[in-house]
Design a protein around this motif. Structure first.
Motif, PDB file in Angstrom:
ATOM      1  N   ASP A  32       0.816  -1.211   0.000  1.00  0.00           N
ATOM      2  CA  ASP A  32       0.000   0.000   0.000  1.00  0.00           C
ATOM      3  C   ASP A  32       0.851   1.263   0.000  1.00  0.00           C
ATOM      4  O   ASP A  32       0.483   2.278  -0.597  1.00  0.00           O
ATOM      5  CB  ASP A  32      -0.914  -0.001   1.226  1.00  0.00           C
ATOM      6  CG  ASP A  32      -1.684   1.289   1.385  1.00  0.00           C
ATOM      7  OD1 ASP A  32      -2.760   1.404   0.780  1.00  0.00           O
ATOM      8  OD2 ASP A  32      -1.207   2.178   2.116  1.00  0.00           O
ATOM      9  N   VAL A  36       0.505   4.489  -4.725  1.00  0.00           N
ATOM     10  CA  VAL A  36      -0.208   5.723  -5.072  1.00  0.00           C
ATOM     11  C   VAL A  36       0.523   6.495  -6.172  1.00  0.00           C
ATOM     12  O   VAL A  36      -0.102   7.068  -7.073  1.00  0.00           O
ATOM     13  CB  VAL A  36      -0.412   6.611  -3.826  1.00  0.00           C
ATOM     14  CG1 VAL A  36      -0.886   8.009  -4.231  1.00  0.00           C
ATOM     15  CG2 VAL A  36      -1.432   5.980  -2.895  1.00  0.00           C
ATOM     16  N   THR A  40      -1.414   7.951  -9.469  1.00  0.00           N
ATOM     17  CA  THR A  40      -1.755   9.335  -9.131  1.00  0.00           C
ATOM     18  C   THR A  40      -2.593  10.020 -10.209  1.00  0.00           C
ATOM     19  O   THR A  40      -3.581  10.694  -9.882  1.00  0.00           O
ATOM     20  CB  THR A  40      -0.462  10.140  -8.853  1.00  0.00           C
ATOM     21  OG1 THR A  40       0.113   9.686  -7.633  1.00  0.00           O
ATOM     22  CG2 THR A  40      -0.761  11.629  -8.721  1.00  0.00           C
ATOM     23  N   SER A  57      -0.329  13.307  -0.926  1.00  0.00           N
ATOM     24  CA  SER A  57      -0.809  12.281   0.006  1.00  0.00           C
ATOM     25  C   SER A  57       0.309  11.319   0.390  1.00  0.00           C
ATOM     26  O   SER A  57       0.280  10.726   1.466  1.00  0.00           O
ATOM     27  CB  SER A  57      -1.983  11.509  -0.612  1.00  0.00           C
ATOM     28  OG  SER A  57      -1.558  10.727  -1.718  1.00  0.00           O
ATOM     29  N   TYR A  61       1.193  10.478   4.188  1.00  0.00           N
ATOM     30  CA  TYR A  61       1.282   9.063   4.583  1.00  0.00           C
ATOM     31  C   TYR A  61       2.595   8.803   5.317  1.00  0.00           C
ATOM     32  O   TYR A  61       2.612   8.189   6.395  1.00  0.00           O
ATOM     33  CB  TYR A  61       1.182   8.209   3.325  1.00  0.00           C
ATOM     34  CG  TYR A  61       1.177   6.715   3.538  1.00  0.00           C
ATOM     35  CD1 TYR A  61       0.000   5.991   3.445  1.00  0.00           C
ATOM     36  CD2 TYR A  61       2.355   6.018   3.798  1.00  0.00           C
ATOM     37  CE1 TYR A  61      -0.017   4.609   3.608  1.00  0.00           C
ATOM     38  CE2 TYR A  61       2.350   4.642   3.968  1.00  0.00           C
ATOM     39  CZ  TYR A  61       1.164   3.945   3.871  1.00  0.00           C
ATOM     40  OH  TYR A  61       1.169   2.587   4.044  1.00  0.00           O
ATOM     41  N   SER A 100      -9.449   2.656   7.012  1.00  0.00           N
ATOM     42  CA  SER A 100      -8.983   3.873   6.331  1.00  0.00           C
ATOM     43  C   SER A 100      -8.889   3.654   4.826  1.00  0.00           C
ATOM     44  O   SER A 100      -9.112   4.586   4.037  1.00  0.00           O
ATOM     45  CB  SER A 100      -7.631   4.310   6.903  1.00  0.00           C
ATOM     46  OG  SER A 100      -6.669   3.278   6.796  1.00  0.00           O
ATOM     47  N   SER A 101      -8.591   2.434   4.406  1.00  0.00           N
ATOM     48  CA  SER A 101      -8.567   2.129   2.969  1.00  0.00           C
ATOM     49  C   SER A 101      -9.970   2.215   2.369  1.00  0.00           C
ATOM     50  O   SER A 101     -10.149   2.670   1.235  1.00  0.00           O
ATOM     51  CB  SER A 101      -7.972   0.743   2.723  1.00  0.00           C
ATOM     52  OG  SER A 101      -6.609   0.698   3.088  1.00  0.00           O
ATOM     53  N   ALA A 104     -10.767   5.794   1.836  1.00  0.00           N
ATOM     54  CA  ALA A 104     -10.124   6.263   0.603  1.00  0.00           C
ATOM     55  C   ALA A 104     -10.915   5.816  -0.619  1.00  0.00           C
ATOM     56  O   ALA A 104     -11.075   6.569  -1.587  1.00  0.00           O
ATOM     57  CB  ALA A 104      -8.689   5.736   0.532  1.00  0.00           C
ATOM     58  N   PHE A 113      -9.875  12.138   0.845  1.00  0.00           N
ATOM     59  CA  PHE A 113      -8.849  11.187   0.411  1.00  0.00           C
ATOM     60  C   PHE A 113      -7.540  11.425   1.157  1.00  0.00           C
ATOM     61  O   PHE A 113      -6.885  10.468   1.600  1.00  0.00           O
ATOM     62  CB  PHE A 113      -8.628  11.317  -1.095  1.00  0.00           C
ATOM     63  CG  PHE A 113      -7.576  10.392  -1.636  1.00  0.00           C
ATOM     64  CD1 PHE A 113      -7.857   9.053  -1.884  1.00  0.00           C
ATOM     65  CD2 PHE A 113      -6.287  10.853  -1.877  1.00  0.00           C
ATOM     66  CE1 PHE A 113      -6.875   8.196  -2.373  1.00  0.00           C
ATOM     67  CE2 PHE A 113      -5.304  10.011  -2.364  1.00  0.00           C
ATOM     68  CZ  PHE A 113      -5.608   8.676  -2.608  1.00  0.00           C
ATOM     69  N   ARG A 117      -5.636   8.803   3.630  1.00  0.00           N
ATOM     70  CA  ARG A 117      -4.263   8.344   3.431  1.00  0.00           C
ATOM     71  C   ARG A 117      -3.399   8.625   4.659  1.00  0.00           C
ATOM     72  O   ARG A 117      -2.504   7.847   4.988  1.00  0.00           O
ATOM     73  CB  ARG A 117      -3.658   9.011   2.187  1.00  0.00           C
ATOM     74  CG  ARG A 117      -4.260   8.550   0.892  1.00  0.00           C
ATOM     75  CD  ARG A 117      -4.214   7.037   0.762  1.00  0.00           C
ATOM     76  NE  ARG A 117      -2.843   6.553   0.603  1.00  0.00           N
ATOM     77  CZ  ARG A 117      -2.499   5.274   0.692  1.00  0.00           C
ATOM     78  NH1 ARG A 117      -3.404   4.357   0.971  1.00  0.00           N
ATOM     79  NH2 ARG A 117      -1.247   4.906   0.522  1.00  0.00           N
ATOM     80  N   THR A 120      -4.260   5.918   6.992  1.00  0.00           N
ATOM     81  CA  THR A 120      -3.625   4.676   6.552  1.00  0.00           C
ATOM     82  C   THR A 120      -2.147   4.671   6.912  1.00  0.00           C
ATOM     83  O   THR A 120      -1.582   3.634   7.264  1.00  0.00           O
ATOM     84  CB  THR A 120      -3.789   4.488   5.030  1.00  0.00           C
ATOM     85  OG1 THR A 120      -5.153   4.654   4.678  1.00  0.00           O
ATOM     86  CG2 THR A 120      -3.332   3.103   4.602  1.00  0.00           C
ATOM     87  N   PHE A 179      -8.058   0.196  -3.503  1.00  0.00           N
ATOM     88  CA  PHE A 179      -8.200   0.359  -2.058  1.00  0.00           C
ATOM     89  C   PHE A 179      -9.137  -0.684  -1.467  1.00  0.00           C
ATOM     90  O   PHE A 179      -8.989  -1.071  -0.305  1.00  0.00           O
ATOM     91  CB  PHE A 179      -8.677   1.786  -1.752  1.00  0.00           C
ATOM     92  CG  PHE A 179      -7.678   2.829  -2.121  1.00  0.00           C
ATOM     93  CD1 PHE A 179      -6.598   3.112  -1.303  1.00  0.00           C
ATOM     94  CD2 PHE A 179      -7.793   3.527  -3.312  1.00  0.00           C
ATOM     95  CE1 PHE A 179      -5.660   4.066  -1.649  1.00  0.00           C
ATOM     96  CE2 PHE A 179      -6.862   4.484  -3.677  1.00  0.00           C
ATOM     97  CZ  PHE A 179      -5.785   4.746  -2.845  1.00  0.00           C
TER      98      PHE A 179
END
Length: 253
Positions: A32, A36, A40, A57, A61, A100-101, A104, A113, A117, A120, A179
């Motif tokens: 994970d 991203v 993106t 993000s 994170y 949290s996923s 998202a 979002f 993240r 997460t 996600f």
């Protein structure tokens, strides 16, 4: 004699599943952490935002994951929380990660979002610190090196698997399904950890790894180790920044 042998075989089998479960959870969190950047542009299009904001993000994170490690170091050294058991906290971290996923996945706006993240990242930081501490406590000090082979493999394998997986799912379905996949994987790993907890086999109190506090003491014991941590920060940060940039650039090129 036969009952003793059977019990020993069952214990060995359970220990193998416990090790696998912890490594699977680490693997999911690490997958994970890196995908991203690869998707993106699709996230930015789906949320009606800019690629630069979505790429931010990754920073949120990382900061959240690092901050929770510092927090763990503080609470684990506190007299009120000396009973903190890394293995028993792992399932909670896994379910927080999954929740949290899902947020998202459901995000209607870029602000939601980004918050998802960051959450997460907190969960991922908890998983990494708690799992490594629990794995360290699952064997005696002289066998911990062998015990850490699993997490080491996960750290190298996760980017190789995670980024292509995210790109494939996004191209086949959409970015949101990625996600859902990570949330489902975290729930499965969390249930495995709950069913097969890692044992605490440290013989001496001094051998028990209290999450990140002992790691902090080790990291700051000399200037060389401190500068090694600083160097690792720039290597890791540079790699994450590069992969995020190259993911955006390739989509445009």
């Amino acid at each position: 004699m036969s009952a003793s042998v059977t019990n020993g075989a069952e214990e060995l089998h359970s220990s193998a599943f416990a090790l696998f479960s912890a490594c699977l959870l680490i693997f999911v969190a690490l997958c994970d952490a890196g995908f991203v950047g690869a998707i993106t542009p699709q996230i930015a299009t789906g949320l009606g935002s800019s690629k630069a904001v979505v790429a931010a993000s990754v920073t949120l994170y990382s900061i959240a994951a690092a901050s929770v490690a510092l927090w763990l170091g503080k609470v684990s050294s506190s007299s009120k929380t000396q009973g903190l058991k890394p293995g028993s906290w792992l399932p909670n971290a896994a379910f927080l990660f999954a929740g949290s996923s899902i947020i998202a996945f459901l995000s209607p706006h870029i602000s939601i979002f980004l918050l998802a993240r960051a959450a997460t990242g907190v969960a991922s930081g908890l998983i990494s610190a708690l799992a490594i501490a629990a794995l360290a406590n699952a064997s005696s000090y002289d066998r911990r090196g062998k015990q850490m082979i699993g997490p080491a493999i996960c750290y190298f394998l996760a980017p190789v698997f995670g980024v292509p997986m995210a790109a494939f799912l996004t191209a086949t379905f959409n970015w949101r399904i990625v996600f859902v996949f990570t949330a489902f994987s975290a729930v499965v790993a969390g249930l495995f950890v709950l069913r097969y907890p890692l044992p605490n086999r440290a013989k001496k109190e001094s051998e028990v790894t209290s999450t990140s506090s002992s790691l902090y003491k080790m990291a700051t014991r000399s200037r060389s180790t401190t500068m090694g941590i600083v160097g690792a920060f720039f290597v890791s940060g540079g790699l994450v920044g590069f992969t995020t940039y190259i993911g955006i650039w390739l989509s445009e090129a």
